[in-house]
Design a protein around this motif. Sequence first.
Motif, PDB file in Angstrom:
ATOM      1  N   ALA A 130      24.429 -55.692  -7.107  1.00  6.58           N
ATOM      2  CA  ALA A 130      26.181 -54.894  -6.832  1.00  6.58           C
ATOM      3  C   ALA A 130      25.980 -56.626  -5.807  1.00  6.58           C
ATOM      4  O   ALA A 130      27.569 -56.597  -6.494  1.00  6.58           O
ATOM      5  N   LEU A 134      29.049 -59.022  -7.489  1.00 12.06           N
ATOM      6  CA  LEU A 134      30.205 -60.281  -6.832  1.00 12.06           C
ATOM      7  C   LEU A 134      29.914 -61.110  -6.585  1.00 12.06           C
ATOM      8  O   LEU A 134      31.474 -62.232  -6.512  1.00 12.06           O
ATOM      9  N   THR A 445      29.414 -52.085  -5.905  1.00 13.57           N
ATOM     10  CA  THR A 445      30.482 -53.265  -6.262  1.00 13.57           C
ATOM     11  C   THR A 445      32.040 -52.682  -5.558  1.00 13.57           C
ATOM     12  O   THR A 445      32.815 -53.402  -4.977  1.00 13.57           O
TER      13      THR A 445
END
Lengths: 457, 457
Positions: A130, A134, A445
């Motif tokens: 995650a 990002l 996320t």
Amino acid sequence: MSNIKTYIEENKERFLDELFGLIRIPSISSQAEHKPDMVRTAEYIKDSILSAGADRAEVIPSSGNPVVFGEKIVDPTAPTVLIYGHYDVMPVDPVELWNSNPFEPVIRDGRIWARGANDDKGQMFTQIKAFEYLVKTGQLKNNVKFMIEGEEEIGSPNLEEWCKKYKDLVAADVILISDTSMIGENTPTLTQSLRGLAYMEVEVTGANQDLHSGIFGGAVANPINVLAKMIASCIDDNGHIAIPGFYDDVLEVSAEDRAMLARAPFNLDEYKKALDIDEVQGEAGFSTNERTGIRPSLDVNGIWGGYTGEGSKTVTPSKAFAKISMRLVPNQEHHKISDLFKAHFEAIAPKSVKVKVTAHHGGAPYVSPSEHPGYRAASKACVDVFGDQPIPLRSGGSIPIVAVFEKVLGIKSILMGYGHESDRVHSPNESFSLNRFFKGIEANTHFYGHYNEEMKK
Amino acid sequence: MSNIKTYIEENKERFLDELFGLIRIPSISSQAEHKPDMVRTAEYIKDSILSAGADRAEVIPSSGNPVVFGEKIVDPTAPTVLIYGHYDVMPVDPVELWNSNPFEPVIRDGRIWARGANDDKGQMFTQIKAFEYLVKTGQLKNNVKFMIEGEEEIGSPNLEEWCKKYKDLVAADVILISDTSMIGENTPTLTQSLRGLAYMEVEVTGANQDLHSGIFGGAVANPINVLAKMIASCIDDNGHIAIPGFYDDVLEVSAEDRAMLARAPFNLDEYKKALDIDEVQGEAGFSTNERTGIRPSLDVNGIWGGYTGEGSKTVTPSKAFAKISMRLVPNQEHHKISDLFKAHFEAIAPKSVKVKVTAHHGGAPYVSPSEHPGYRAASKACVDVFGDQPIPLRSGGSIPIVAVFEKVLGIKSILMGYGHESDRVHSPNESFSLNRFFKGIEANTHFYGHYNEEMKK
């Protein structure tokens, strides 16, 4: 703005390859022979965090297995999320019950099968991936730190000391942990409380040597018979733990809260069927979920003594042993419970034997308040991905270090995990569904944006 | 006429060399991997009997390990003595507690140290060497037969069938057995009674898989806790066995006989000191020697379940196991006791578990009457060699086959053994004193002449 679902679809083979490399290292923390594997695993995770886009990552020694630290500081004034996880795994015995090599992951029936597939290598990896998404897509607006330890399965004996030493390094606003379970394959769940743990080992000694059970049987104490009687006396016929003082500090849960808990979906027949048992068994006056969620328990985790091989041997052994653990609820204190257990076992031992009681690791119970910004952000992330409000769970398990984080670092932990009871963590044939692995990455996320908003409120 | 003391002095090194060769073969009958060793051991004994002067000796198959038969017929009208012994030995674990290799005999402190040094290779060898002396010096006036089996330590499961088949071959007037103990290093002892045995194995199953003791602890039956409670319930606070019907057939010993037994030399303080225990433990209302000699007992010989390795593992196992044996006294019947045990264990099991109870070997108790010509001859042989009347012993041990001999062959057995409680038979560091090994040979040679005279009376 790039889409997480697309990113997962495009990178899933790589994600699995990287996770499998991690799983292949047999990082069993309770067995000394695996010491070199612990360091290899830590290095592997350091590299994973760096590749994912961290500014820095390093393997930092502790008094036991090392801790992997990593961070990316995007804005010193923004909130900081500390990801905690563990790279050590449980032993694999009885190894003959595994359908495939525990350290050679395979995908079958939509699941990854291996020791650590879920607990915690698989779950922890959902956080690293995650984070990678990002960073790589320029969407990370928080600071992120990682603290991945290698002794969780043996009770994190050195992490408290490590946290005290590196308190400034790991300073954060909230700790996010994926090491718990959901109550259904697609039913998001946030763990609101964890039981504490006191883990004891008992050694009962009769004569100074193994004896012929014919020549001596009936005249000399048999330590197995004595140990069995002592264990039996610890739980009464109503399922109450019969150690004096054991319940003194137990926080009784209100009728209102019990009614809330009873609303969680639970089917006793399916539960019994899944375990192939005719009846459940536990403390009188409480439901199955209450017995694991809000009440303490006492279990013998292992027992051994005498002849355990093929056929028969007429021996009265010199010694018998048991590993006995107790799960604790708020406000029980594990050191106090260990002391009560030890005093009780020493008091009930007949003079015909000698008893030695030692404490293994322990840990305090923990409560995660639903009004915390991290809890609210996690709830919203669950709604985004699963379409439902998460079920608040009172878990029977223990992550003792979570209470330590609150005490030493002053930071609350949010328990957003993606396991499921069917994953058989700690048992042969551990697995982790691909569905939850990928949904977990996705939900993680979503956490960050919501957390930023909640912190601005 | 040659003197046995001189003969022993002149041949002692050879006697020990030959015995050591026998001991070096690891003939553990309860472990399948040692199957080839059983045949090697039988051949070794056949050769020993032939070298000692038998007319014939052979290894005769049974449905299990073979039986060694040998004989010397000096006069078909003279009495025939059948020597019984066994060439199999107990397992050696825990092997790390041995001070030297269990199958590499060494002499230290006037003792032979090895598995089988006493039970029964060493003791049986005293009979072969006594026979050798009588043959080689032309003093044998009886017929002698040998029947040496390889399954005594697993309860002689095939010897009854073998005896039925070879009843004529082994026909004799008395059976002489050296497989019991003396109550002091130089205190001759004849065993007057033996306890019977019922040996059971219990398997308790909770859930169909090992479970995480946090997630499930307190709600699902833990088979170890359940097994401990079931075992504890088998013996009450007065040391009585609490299985319904267990004492129904027990022959209560008269106050007069109990007074006789109480005259045997016994020092409770020394007994406790030798075992390093602060207190003995057993059935209320009976002395230590009564508890092992005239009363039944129940002992867990082995127990296992869950995690038994290093450190800790928070597991609620799927299964727990125990090996449980009961020593029986006249007139208890071992099949009936096995059935009572099984029925009891199945009855007390809670519905939250499944219980499987199976019977291993068993055997009937036995009494050797003091008016028998063989018993009187053995008494006189003891006086010749040790200078004292032998102590009549009610032994706690079992030689189940002795009751079978009486039933199938119609022959009484005389239990003239040379072991001692300090020999640690069935335990690590088994030994046999050279003093008793050589005195045993001597006493055996005296038995035959006295037996001939007793048979003429």
